[in-house]
Design a protein around this motif. Structure first.
Motif, mmCIF file in Angstrom:
data_model
loop_
_atom_site.group_PDB
_atom_site.id
_atom_site.type_symbol
_atom_site.label_atom_id
_atom_site.label_comp_id
_atom_site.label_asym_id
_atom_site.label_seq_id
_atom_site.Cartn_x
_atom_site.Cartn_y
_atom_site.Cartn_z
ATOM 1 N N TYR A 5 -34.343 -26.984 -23.276
ATOM 2 C CA TYR A 5 -34.264 -27.471 -21.906
ATOM 3 C C TYR A 5 -35.210 -28.778 -21.986
ATOM 4 O O TYR A 5 -35.983 -28.758 -22.867
ATOM 5 N N VAL A 6 -35.028 -29.555 -20.985
ATOM 6 C CA VAL A 6 -35.804 -30.729 -20.502
ATOM 7 C C VAL A 6 -36.352 -30.024 -19.107
ATOM 8 O O VAL A 6 -35.642 -29.903 -18.128
ATOM 9 N N PHE A 7 -37.561 -30.033 -19.197
ATOM 10 C CA PHE A 7 -38.437 -29.153 -18.005
ATOM 11 C C PHE A 7 -38.993 -30.601 -17.220
ATOM 12 O O PHE A 7 -39.457 -31.414 -17.772
ATOM 13 N N ILE A 8 -38.788 -30.487 -15.870
ATOM 14 C CA ILE A 8 -39.379 -31.704 -15.065
ATOM 15 C C ILE A 8 -40.291 -31.029 -14.222
ATOM 16 O O ILE A 8 -40.184 -30.070 -13.422
ATOM 17 N N LEU A 9 -41.500 -31.634 -14.408
ATOM 18 C CA LEU A 9 -42.925 -31.067 -13.963
ATOM 19 C C LEU A 9 -43.565 -32.010 -13.003
ATOM 20 O O LEU A 9 -43.433 -33.299 -13.161
ATOM 21 N N ASN A 10 -44.293 -31.407 -11.966
ATOM 22 C CA ASN A 10 -45.014 -32.547 -10.871
ATOM 23 C C ASN A 10 -46.374 -32.516 -11.345
ATOM 24 O O ASN A 10 -46.588 -32.166 -12.581
ATOM 25 N N ARG A 15 -42.926 -26.388 -12.215
ATOM 26 C CA ARG A 15 -41.632 -26.953 -12.822
ATOM 27 C C ARG A 15 -40.745 -27.128 -11.665
ATOM 28 O O ARG A 15 -40.910 -26.414 -10.653
ATOM 29 N N ILE A 16 -40.435 -28.381 -11.478
ATOM 30 C CA ILE A 16 -39.314 -28.692 -10.456
ATOM 31 C C ILE A 16 -38.009 -28.073 -10.643
ATOM 32 O O ILE A 16 -37.635 -27.629 -9.774
ATOM 33 N N ASP A 38 -33.246 -39.256 -12.129
ATOM 34 C CA ASP A 38 -33.227 -38.402 -10.655
ATOM 35 C C ASP A 38 -34.679 -37.787 -10.294
ATOM 36 O O ASP A 38 -34.994 -37.584 -9.274
ATOM 37 N N TYR A 39 -35.637 -38.016 -11.213
ATOM 38 C CA TYR A 39 -36.885 -37.411 -11.178
ATOM 39 C C TYR A 39 -38.050 -38.298 -11.692
ATOM 40 O O TYR A 39 -38.773 -38.133 -12.476
ATOM 41 N N PRO A 40 -37.899 -39.711 -10.979
ATOM 42 C CA PRO A 40 -38.875 -40.667 -11.615
ATOM 43 C C PRO A 40 -40.425 -40.126 -11.138
ATOM 44 O O PRO A 40 -40.572 -39.179 -10.503
ATOM 45 N N ASN A 41 -41.372 -40.696 -12.028
ATOM 46 C CA ASN A 41 -42.763 -40.477 -11.756
ATOM 47 C C ASN A 41 -43.164 -38.831 -11.732
ATOM 48 O O ASN A 41 -44.056 -38.492 -11.085
ATOM 49 N N HIS A 42 -42.313 -38.211 -12.937
ATOM 50 C CA HIS A 42 -42.767 -36.846 -12.995
ATOM 51 C C HIS A 42 -43.145 -36.555 -14.561
ATOM 52 O O HIS A 42 -42.937 -37.720 -15.366
ATOM 53 N N THR A 43 -43.346 -35.607 -14.848
ATOM 54 C CA THR A 43 -43.797 -35.086 -16.342
ATOM 55 C C THR A 43 -42.594 -34.519 -16.897
ATOM 56 O O THR A 43 -41.847 -33.732 -16.321
ATOM 57 N N TYR A 58 -43.870 -18.346 -12.609
ATOM 58 C CA TYR A 58 -44.620 -19.038 -11.696
ATOM 59 C C TYR A 58 -45.772 -19.604 -12.620
ATOM 60 O O TYR A 58 -46.673 -19.630 -12.132
ATOM 61 N N LYS A 59 -45.599 -19.942 -13.923
ATOM 62 C CA LYS A 59 -46.710 -20.415 -14.540
ATOM 63 C C LYS A 59 -46.655 -21.816 -14.436
ATOM 64 O O LYS A 59 -45.525 -22.608 -14.178
ATOM 65 N N CYS A 60 -47.779 -22.587 -14.674
ATOM 66 C CA CYS A 60 -47.716 -23.821 -14.598
ATOM 67 C C CYS A 60 -48.196 -24.584 -16.074
ATOM 68 O O CYS A 60 -48.813 -23.785 -16.781
ATOM 69 N N TYR A 61 -47.698 -25.592 -16.460
ATOM 70 C CA TYR A 61 -47.972 -26.236 -17.937
ATOM 71 C C TYR A 61 -48.919 -27.473 -17.759
ATOM 72 O O TYR A 61 -48.364 -28.442 -17.224
#
Length: 132
Positions: A5-10, A15-16, A38-43, A58-61
């Motif tokens: 996967y490619v995960f998109i994070l705030n 995870r978004i 599609d999600y600029p300025n994210h990690t 519901y874990k954060c990275y």
């Protein structure tokens, strides 16, 4: 075969969404391009099913490791606090109105109820002044 996967994070590491390589794009590079578009300025982080499971739980990275999600406590505004105090005072007034009418219909003295009714407004003003 493990999914990749490619995960998109705030900014808080939440995870978004996840992009599944081979579904959302044929390669990791294609998925990263899609994520950035599609999600600029994210990690963006890549990983497998184990990481996906952590996010689903519901874990954060943050800083390369998973941490428990801690919900952000949102302090009510001063206006919201004042409105809550006003509603509380109005509820007290309504109770006193019933007692007042009952005493009045029975021919009993109502001065004590009138004093309590006035005290509600005095207390309300005092509580509002104490707000920060």
């Amino acid at each position: 075969m493990e999914n990749q996967y490619v995960f998109i994070l705030n900014e808080k590491g939440e995870r978004i969404t996840s992009l599944l390589i081979g579904v959302h794009g044929e390669t990791e590079e294609e998925c990263l391009e899609l994520a950035k578009r599609d999600y600029p300025n994210h990690t963006y982080v890549t990983g497998g099913d184990e990481m996906q499971s952590q996010f689903v739980d519901y874990k954060c990275y943050i800083d390369g490791k998973f941490v428990d999600y801690v919900p952000e406590v949102i302090e009510p505004t001063k206006k919201e606090k004042i409105e809550a105090l006003k509603k509380e005072a109005e509820a007290e007034r309504e109770k006193l109105k019933e007692v007042f009418l009952t005493k009045q219909m029975k021919g009993l003295p109502t001065d004590d109820i009138k004093a309590q009714f006035k005290q509600i407004d005095i207390d309300l003003i005092k509580k509002i002044k104490e707000l920060k």
